[in-house]
Design an enzyme around this catalytic site. Structure first.
Site, PDB file in Angstrom:
ATOM      1  N   TRP A 358       0.842  -1.231  -0.072  1.00 56.71           N
ATOM      2  CA  TRP A 358      -0.024   0.126   0.072  1.00 56.71           C
ATOM      3  C   TRP A 358       0.755   1.319  -0.156  1.00 56.71           C
ATOM      4  CZ3 TRP A 358      -0.878   3.635   4.263  1.00 56.71           C
ATOM      5  CH2 TRP A 358      -0.007   3.187   5.461  1.00 56.71           C
ATOM      6  N   ASP A 359       2.096   1.078   0.110  1.00 55.93           N
ATOM      7  CA  ASP A 359       3.061   2.095   0.395  1.00 55.93           C
ATOM      8  C   ASP A 359       2.847   3.252  -1.277  1.00 55.93           C
ATOM      9  OD1 ASP A 359       4.081   0.208   1.868  1.00 55.93           O
ATOM     10  OD2 ASP A 359       5.909   0.658   1.856  1.00 55.93           O
ATOM     11  N   GLU A 487       1.227  -1.220  12.941  1.00 54.83           N
ATOM     12  CA  GLU A 487       1.262  -2.698  13.036  1.00 54.83           C
ATOM     13  C   GLU A 487       1.773  -3.274  14.513  1.00 54.83           C
ATOM     14  OE1 GLU A 487       2.131  -3.481   8.426  1.00 54.83           O
ATOM     15  OE2 GLU A 487       3.898  -3.253   9.559  1.00 54.83           O
ATOM     16  N   LYS A 592       4.165   2.392  16.002  1.00 52.25           N
ATOM     17  CA  LYS A 592       5.119   2.153  15.064  1.00 52.25           C
ATOM     18  C   LYS A 592       5.478   3.286  14.004  1.00 52.25           C
ATOM     19  CE  LYS A 592       6.725  -1.332  11.516  1.00 52.25           C
ATOM     20  NZ  LYS A 592       6.422  -2.324  10.643  1.00 52.25           N
ATOM     21  N   GLN A 593       4.248   3.605  13.602  1.00 54.58           N
ATOM     22  CA  GLN A 593       4.218   4.731  12.771  1.00 54.58           C
ATOM     23  C   GLN A 593       2.850   5.454  12.658  1.00 54.58           C
ATOM     24  OE1 GLN A 593       3.977   1.683   9.552  1.00 54.58           O
ATOM     25  NE2 GLN A 593       2.849   2.994   8.287  1.00 54.58           N
TER      26      GLN A 593
END
Length: 752
Positions: A358-359, A487, A592-593
């Site tokens: 999906w990046d 994640e 994580k992000q």
């Protein structure tokens, strides 16, 4: 943080060779041309630790994935890129003794990746007994002829006695993937041909039980040299070798050029066609000099940089970082082949299998819109449209309607082997829908969204409408059992980002359905009952929110965690993904992000400054930024909130993530899709670029440590140059019709 290369504006260069950093050096000196790519491993055999990797775009293998915890609906295989036949191999002997830098005495080492011209040079002086020879390897992958690899070896006797030099140039199919099961090989040699100064290898990927295609690659090498050709026996049935030798007097030099043409079955119907094309291209290349080939290649790189270079004065590390980002992006993808996409590692390593994530839609699309012709981004959208059949299959595997685009894929069918990623991280369906909107908003071109795009949106909406469930207790729609962009949180209920993307996709699809032609509406066949149901979901979607904190809650139960900032973690326990158990990470509040903040970045104009501040101030201190995709969006939001020092700090992290090995994980390959982050942070962050109602808006600031920055941006047939210095911001129209932009709330008309 670990910096092993000098800081220079256009070069990734070092004069040191440390075997402990060999893999890092290989990753950071990777080359690619969109068709193929390679890590910066040595041409000659090296007995020390190394990750030799050559990769061909679109060539992959379905590896078995059934494991002890296999579940119904699980993918049948795990797709991964195949390490290609080694066509750059060149072993050098001095007086009969083969060079091996893991063992030899050498000096004057230099490794130099020239990003401006996309050429890698390595040189050293090796001592073998009484002989002393300076060795220089050069190589580039042509962007003018994408099937072409060019190498040049220069040997100079810098000793005081004569030296006999011998070069064995080879194509070797005896290769393996480092992550392969039980050392299995993935190439069967179909045929070989060895002549005194040329040779070829035709190889096919091994059969698989999943019905996915086998790929054939054909590679032919030809040489130009002032060394003498020596006929040698073929060493084995997987390798062809050409040998060249000569005696060098003191101060005498010799050169050997190697041109390799690589063709694959992706482009040809039969092996005969494949081989014929290989020979024809080799003949064409043979007519040109090394200088001809390099100049054609360098000219295209010059054109790319003229359109997209970001200049930074006052901070050479920042300058090098952004150019490294752009260089590796262009080396991976420039839109020439709509069948290809942008893997998280590009052509730089085996991790993530070389597949599409999906990046692309979330991070690459905004950048390619700003630096290339719109057809490049449209190709990325068409890539998904052409894989709708696979998306139907993925949804059906879960007993759901519509289309579920894969988290990881080569052909549209999900091929990842972690359940919490594969079938929980379903927000990617919304990210793909958002990319369609992003393209349409930026370019003003509705031809895709009203045709192929409306089909993609409709099928995604059908999935969302089936995946939600209605809570009788709360009288709202919910989505349980998901993983958001963060994640470090698996199998959660009502991830805010997932829920809001589902809601937004349904709303956007309903709006598009009102605009499609009657013929397209008939093809889409969305009933009035479906539309009514979709609108009900839009109206009653549950979006977790905490009134006291004025924040969107990442998911149900998140605020019940032991909320402690990242600053509370002992430094020797960072990064936590390399020090903590997975259980401890899942129980922690650490992110994580960007997750909630990812959504705020997507819809940045939809939230008030107070909402953005409350959410940023709460979530950023909990974020460990252990995803390469994290820093860029945080930098943009920090800039939007006028946290300028924080914005610059996070820009430096994203722009130099690999160059400084921030997360201690660059040795197995670069974070290519995250290399979009430098552009995003500068253009959307520091320059404050937004598109509102078809108009460009800017709100620039200059980082304190910088003297100036400038960039060029493609927008609706124009090429605009933005220059920001200590006097303010200046805007110039380089190409295209006059345009009016908004700068900090004031209209500015640009004309040539």
């Amino acid at each position: 943080m670990k910096r092993i290369f000098d800081v220079q504006p256009w070069h990734i260069v070092t004069n040191e060779f440390n075997p402990d950093n060999k893999r890092l050096q290989e990753s950071m000196t990777s080359l690619g041309n969109g068709y193929m790519g390679m890590r910066g491993f040595f041409e000659e055999d090296y007995s020390g630790d190394s990750l030799a990797g050559l990769y061909l775009g679109g060539v992959w293998y379905p590896d078995k994935t059934r494991v002890g915890w296999w579940k119904n609906g699980y993918p049948d295989y795990f797709g991964k890129v195949v390490n290609a036949v080694n066509f750059i191999k060149m072993n050098v002997k001095i007086n009969g003794d083969e060079i091996d830098l893991a063992k030899d005495k050498f000096s004057d080492f230099k490794l130099d990746l020239d990003m401006q011209h996309s050429i890698l040079t390595r040189s050293f002086t090796v001592t073998k007994g009484d002989a002393k020879v300076a060795v220089t390897f050069e190589r580039f992958l042509s962007v003018a002829q994408q099937e072409l690899s060019v190498q040049r070896l220069t040997l100079k006797n810098v000793g005081t006695t004569k030296a006999t030099v011998t070069v064995d140039s080879a194509i070797d199919a005896d290769v393996k993937n480092e992550d392969a099961n039980y050392d299995e090989r993935f190439w069967n040699v179909v045929s070989t041909e060895q002549k005194p100064d040329s040779g070829n290898v035709i190889a096919q990927t091994t059969p698989n039980p999943f019905g996915t295609p086998q790929f054939t690659s054909a590679m032919e090498m030809r040489h130009v040299s002032d060394l003498k050709t020596v006929s040698v026996a073929q060493p084995n049935d997987k390798e062809v070798v050409n040998e060249f030798t000569g005696e060098l007097a003191p101060d005498q030099s010799a050169k050997l050029e190697k041109r390799v043409i690589v063709t694959t079955s992706r482009d040809y119907q039969t092996n005969d066609d494949l081989i014929a094309a290989m020979h024809q291209l080799s003949d064409r290349v043979a007519e040109k000099t090394y200088e001809d080939l390099f100049d054609a290649h360098a000219k295209i790189w010059e054109e790319r940089w003229n359109k997209s270079d970001i200049e930074i004065d006052g901070d050479t590390a920042a300058q090098q970082g952004i150019r490294f980002n752009m260089f590796e992006l262009f080396s991976t993808y420039y839109g020439e082949d709509a069948r290809l996409n942008i893997g998280p590692k590009g052509f730089t390593g085996e991790k993530y299998g070389g597949a599409t994530y999906w990046d692309t839609e979330a991070f690459a699309v905004p950048v390619y819109l700003g630096i290339t012709d719109p057809k490049v981004t449209r190709n990325l959208l068409m890539y998904r449209y052409k894989q709708l059949d696979g998306a139907y299959h993925n949804a059906k595997q879960q007993g759901l309607k519509g289309a579920l685009f894969p988290m990881v894929t080569f052909d549209g069918i999900e091929c990842h082997n972690e359940w919490e990623i594969t079938f929980e991280e379903i927000h990617r369906n919304g990210d793909i829908a958002f990319a369609i909107y992003n393209y349409t908003r930026y370019t003003g071109d509705e031809s895709y969204v009203l045709n192929e795009g409306s089909k993609v949106l409709t099928e995604i909406s059908k999935f969302w409408a089936d995946r939600v469930h209605f809570s009788q207790r709360k009288q709202q729609y919910m989505i349980h059992g998901v993983t958001g962009p963060d994640e470090y949180e698996n199998n959660v209920d009502n991830n805010w980002y997932t829920n809001i993307l589902a809601q937004w996709t349904l709303k956007y699809t309903l709006a598009i359905l009102k605009k499609v032609s009657p013929e397209q509406a008939e093809k889409l066949a969305v009933t009035d009952e479906e539309k009514k149901h979709w609108q009900d979901i839009v109206d009653r979607m549950y979006l977790p929110y905490d009134k006291e904190l004025n924040i969107f809650v990442q998911h149900d139960g998140f605020l019940d965690k032991d909320i402690q900032p990242v600053s509370a973690i002992p430094a020797d326990q960072l990064p936590i993904n390399q020090h903590w158990s997975w259980d401890k990470i899942l129980r922690s509040p650490y992110i994580k992000q960007g997750d909630v903040l990812q959504g705020i970045w997507d819809f940045i104009d939809d939230y008030t400054p107070e909402q953005k501040k409350a959410n940023y101030d709460f979530y950023e201190p909990l974020t460990v930024h252990e995803s390469s995709l994290s820093a860029a969006i945080h930098s943009v939001l920090a800039a939007d909130l006028h946290y300028e020092d924080k914005a610059v700090e996070l820009y430096e992290r994203t722009a130099r993530l690999d160059l400084d090995n921030y997360n201690n994980d660059t040795d197995d390959g670069l974070h290519v899709t995250a290399m979009t982050g430098g552009w995003i942070a500068v253009v959307q962050g520091f320059a404050g670029m937004r598109v509102r109602d078809g108009q460009l808006h800017y709100a620039p600031f200059l980082p304190k440590k910088w003297h100036r920055y400038s960039f060029r941006q493609v927008f609706r047939g124009r090429l605009i140059e933005v220059n920001v210095d200590q006097k303010g911001a200046q805007f110039k129209l380089i190409e295209g019709d006059p345009i009016t932009i908004d700068v900090a709330g004031k209209a500015l008309k640009l004309t040539k």
